[in-house]
Design an enzyme around this catalytic site. Sequence first.
Site, short mmCIF file in Angstrom:
data_model
loop_
_atom_site.label_atom_id
_atom_site.label_comp_id
_atom_site.label_asym_id
_atom_site.label_seq_id
_atom_site.Cartn_x
_atom_site.Cartn_y
_atom_site.Cartn_z
N ASN A 1 37.29 -50.69 -39.09
CA ASN A 1 36.72 -51.89 -40.04
C ASN A 1 35.14 -52.03 -38.55
O ASN A 1 35.08 -52.46 -38.04
CB ASN A 1 37.24 -52.70 -40.18
N ILE A 2 34.62 -52.45 -39.98
CA ILE A 2 33.19 -53.28 -39.53
C ILE A 2 33.38 -54.21 -37.91
O ILE A 2 32.63 -54.38 -37.47
CB ILE A 2 31.79 -53.47 -40.26
N LYS A 3 34.99 -55.32 -38.69
CA LYS A 3 34.86 -56.45 -37.51
C LYS A 3 35.22 -55.47 -36.26
O LYS A 3 34.99 -56.54 -35.20
CB LYS A 3 35.84 -56.69 -37.66
N GLY A 4 35.69 -54.33 -35.76
CA GLY A 4 35.63 -54.43 -34.75
C GLY A 4 36.95 -54.78 -33.73
O GLY A 4 38.00 -55.27 -34.54
#
Length: 265
Positions: free
Chosen positions: A137-140
């Site tokens: 996910n982009i939030k990482g």
Amino acid sequence: MSDVVSTSSTTRDGHILRPYGDTTGDGMVQLSFTLPMPHSKVAEGAAAQLANKMGMDPALVVHAKPMGPDFTFFVVYGRVNHLVDTSKVQVVERDYPLLSPKEVNLAIRKGLRRRLVVVGGCIGTDAHTVGIDAILNIKGFAGEKGLEYYRELKVVNLGAQVSVPHLVERARAEKADAILVSQVVTQRDAHILNTKEMSAAFRESYPRDKQPLLIVGGPRFDETMAAELGVDRVFARGTTPGEVASYLVDQLVTHRPPRTERRAS
């Protein structure tokens, strides 16, 4: 399950270590575990006996807490005589350069001239997506953006409880370059059995030189078990998205070697 926590002292040769807690070289360690019995004096005595049999002498029960009516959690503090030879420790070191997102994107764009396709998820009955989401996910995770952040990566996150046949089917449909599987549920070695099932399914479904890169990760995996599990890489706890992205570039862009070292289990 137990957890040994201690610091260590080093002898003159720099390789032989002895744990210590109060004074250098005293051999003191702290051990935690759960026994399937209600909290009582007898339970505390059983905990001390277990610690003695594990080599702690003396063993002092410093904490005991009931875990429901039938279990007790213990912390035991005591001395061990064991030494550790660090020259004989075997670990998997990172053998590829750590790249920035910009460097990853540039390498893929120049090397592949297309987006690199990654398919990931949790296989079997595993419903714990925190690990795979932290990577994809982009939030990482740990201050790093996940693989969705990389422009030159196409990420397909299948989520939880993905069957192995469905994973193979989606991998073929997406023309996946790499498969990322997270396994958190470890009871009765479920993570090992699921991973071996997955690697066997990909061997059966792909020609040897056409298989996508197989990567598995989770808190209970041993990083040295990649060949035994039939995968290309095992990532343990604390792995960051940047490490995974850099590994993908190293294997699929920079070197692109035939992955013939996998062996059936």
